[in-house]
Enzyme design. Structure first.
Site, PDB file in Angstrom:
ATOM      1  N   GLY A 158       5.549  -6.055 -20.224  1.00  0.00           N
ATOM      2  CA  GLY A 158       4.867  -5.975 -18.940  1.00  0.00           C
ATOM      3  C   GLY A 158       5.007  -4.645 -18.233  1.00  0.00           C
ATOM      4  O   GLY A 158       4.240  -4.344 -17.317  1.00  0.00           O
ATOM      5  N   PHE A 159       5.972  -3.829 -18.626  1.00  0.00           N
ATOM      6  CA  PHE A 159       6.267  -2.608 -17.869  1.00  0.00           C
ATOM      7  C   PHE A 159       5.093  -1.634 -17.861  1.00  0.00           C
ATOM      8  O   PHE A 159       4.782  -1.034 -16.818  1.00  0.00           O
ATOM      9  CB  PHE A 159       7.507  -1.920 -18.444  1.00  0.00           C
ATOM     10  CG  PHE A 159       7.944  -0.707 -17.662  1.00  0.00           C
ATOM     11  CD1 PHE A 159       8.614  -0.861 -16.470  1.00  0.00           C
ATOM     12  CD2 PHE A 159       7.651   0.576 -18.108  1.00  0.00           C
ATOM     13  CE1 PHE A 159       9.006   0.245 -15.719  1.00  0.00           C
ATOM     14  CE2 PHE A 159       8.034   1.684 -17.379  1.00  0.00           C
ATOM     15  CZ  PHE A 159       8.717   1.526 -16.181  1.00  0.00           C
TER      16      PHE A 159
ATOM     17  N   TYR B 276      11.847 -19.931 -29.165  1.00  0.00           N
ATOM     18  CA  TYR B 276      11.307 -19.792 -27.813  1.00  0.00           C
ATOM     19  C   TYR B 276      11.453 -21.131 -27.090  1.00  0.00           C
ATOM     20  O   TYR B 276      10.738 -22.093 -27.336  1.00  0.00           O
ATOM     21  CB  TYR B 276       9.843 -19.385 -27.838  1.00  0.00           C
ATOM     22  CG  TYR B 276       9.562 -18.056 -28.503  1.00  0.00           C
ATOM     23  CD1 TYR B 276      10.560 -17.101 -28.681  1.00  0.00           C
ATOM     24  CD2 TYR B 276       8.280 -17.749 -28.968  1.00  0.00           C
ATOM     25  CE1 TYR B 276      10.296 -15.890 -29.297  1.00  0.00           C
ATOM     26  CE2 TYR B 276       8.005 -16.534 -29.571  1.00  0.00           C
ATOM     27  CZ  TYR B 276       9.008 -15.617 -29.743  1.00  0.00           C
ATOM     28  OH  TYR B 276       8.735 -14.415 -30.358  1.00  0.00           O
TER      29      TYR B 276
ATOM     30  N   GLY C 190       2.079  -2.200 -17.864  1.00  0.00           N
ATOM     31  CA  GLY C 190       0.977  -2.676 -17.034  1.00  0.00           C
ATOM     32  C   GLY C 190       1.078  -2.227 -15.598  1.00  0.00           C
ATOM     33  O   GLY C 190       0.116  -2.327 -14.831  1.00  0.00           O
TER      34      GLY C 190
ATOM     35  N   PRO D 286       3.540  -5.386 -26.860  1.00  0.00           N
ATOM     36  CA  PRO D 286       2.749  -4.148 -26.932  1.00  0.00           C
ATOM     37  C   PRO D 286       2.599  -3.432 -25.596  1.00  0.00           C
ATOM     38  O   PRO D 286       2.243  -2.250 -25.565  1.00  0.00           O
ATOM     39  CB  PRO D 286       1.391  -4.632 -27.455  1.00  0.00           C
ATOM     40  CG  PRO D 286       1.307  -6.058 -27.013  1.00  0.00           C
ATOM     41  CD  PRO D 286       2.707  -6.581 -27.108  1.00  0.00           C
TER      42      PRO D 286
END
Length: 385
Positions: free
Chosen positions: A264-265, A111, A267, A260
């Site tokens: 973001g989708f 990352y 949400g 999870p």
């Protein structure tokens, strides 16, 4: 207009969730006061600093690892999630998560590369002994740059371990995952190397990511696994079909779902008009995040919003709650750069739906076809093994 409508729905659902929680979870409190406190942002019921969250145990026996029921994925604070706040704001939010009882934080060498571990080390090392920062090896990083290859040779694992200890400012890694399978290094050899690092006190627990059930068994036989980390959410349930979840259940291994909320989708804030940063967002490369796919898949978000509206829950809370009720050894690690989303995620733990309600939600979502693969062909080659 469509985008603005989505935001207003989101705001409505967040308010509904706060009010619903205030009205249903604190029956001894004056309900009008509870609702007003929730709407005005004064409710300190569970988000009060210093409060603890429910805990869960990943792994079993000597591999057991007690953590908060929801963890925190640090990745998006520096990597693959478009624009992000400056470092001071990220550090402040990570401290807020600790204050609210989160004890499991997830990062990885890849990352950034490296910058995410450095951020986690700077922000969280002062809480040593109170929280756990887990990290991952496996993706090859040379001179701070990813090569796109995997390398889990014993000497490389040892070097990555030392580097992660230094960046995270730790004496021992709470958990060290193999991030992706290295087809040139047998998983038994990886497990043996980790076992040696454990004997030396440099690693406390270990895990694997996106690995097949067969390889999980081989790894576990050499050095007991604490957790398997794979993508798992309402729009991607492969681990239910390929034996991974069943293997974890049988062997007493914990499971940590990443993404999870489907990056973001689920949400509700992403739609076909969302622009991703081409230089720092892998969603640009994912078939499921093309405008056409997001337009089609938004039917799932709408279904979650309708279901949640009747229960005072947001679509994100339903996505997290659905995972939590699947098994007591599942610990999702949602990430965010916003305090409001952190609190929204943690309030998921305040709600309780019946098994029949969860089944109704699952059936409803399963009936809606998902458009687009989760990875492109190149990224898909890196999973499994």
């Amino acid at each position: 207009m469509e985008h603005k409508e989505g935001i207003s729905r989101r705001a409505f659902l967040k308010t509904a969730a706060a009010v619903g929680a205030a009205l249903t979870i604190q029956p001894t409190m004056n309900k009008v006061q509870a609702a007003n406190a929730a709407i005005n942002g004064d409710d300190n019921r569970n988000m009060q600093k210093g409060n603890s969250l429910p805990h869960r145990t990943l792994g079993s026996g000597k591999a057991a690892f007690e953590v908060s029921a929801l963890g925190f994925g640090v990745m998006g604070m520096t990597y693959n999630r478009s624009q992000h706040p400056d470092k001071k704001a990220c550090v402040r939010l990570l401290h807020e998560a600790v204050e609210r009882g989160v004890t499991l934080f997830d990062t990885a060498i890849i990352y950034g590369p490296i910058t995410n571990e450095e951020l986690a080390g700077e922000a969280l090392s002062e809480f040593k002994g109170k929280i756990n920062v887990t990290t991952k090896f496996g993706h090859e990083v040379i001179d701070g740059k990813a090569t796109g290859r995997q390398d889990s040779r014993p000497a490389i694992i040892r070097r990555y371990c030392e580097d992660s200890l230094r960046r995270l400012r730790l004496d021992s890694l709470p958990m060290f995952y193999q991030h992706r399978y290295d087809r040139n290094t047998p998983i038994e050899e990886v497990a043996s190397t980790i076992a040696d690092l454990m004997k030396e006190g440099k690693v406390q627990h270990w895990g694997v990511c996106e690995l097949s059930a067969e390889s999980i068994r081989k790894a576990h036989a050499v050095c007991p696994l604490t957790a398997v980390q794979s993508e798992y959410h309402l729009m991607h349930r492969l681990v239910e079909e390929n034996g991974v979840l069943d293997t974890c259940r049988e062997l007493g291994i914990g499971f940590v779902p990443y993404s999870p909320i489907n990056r973001g989708f689920l949400g509700g804030e992403l739609n076909e008009y969302t622009q991703f940063d081409p230089n720092n967002d892998n969603r640009n490369t994912l078939p499921r995040f093309t405008p056409e796919a997001m337009r089609a898949n938004y039917r799932i978000v709408n279904a979650l919003q309708r279901f949640g509206r009747e229960r005072g829950m947001t679509s994100a809370q339903l996505a997290l709650g659905w995972l939590l009720q699947k098994a007591p050894w599942i610990v999702p690690i949602p990430g965010t750069t916003k305090l409001s989303h952190l609190e929204e995620n943690l309030r998921t733990l305040d709600f309780s739906l019946t098994p029949e309600e969860w089944q109704e939600l699952e059936n409803m979502v399963s009936a809606i076809p998902v458009m687009g693969d989760r990875y492109n062909a190149e990224q898909q080659k890196q999973v499994g093994g």
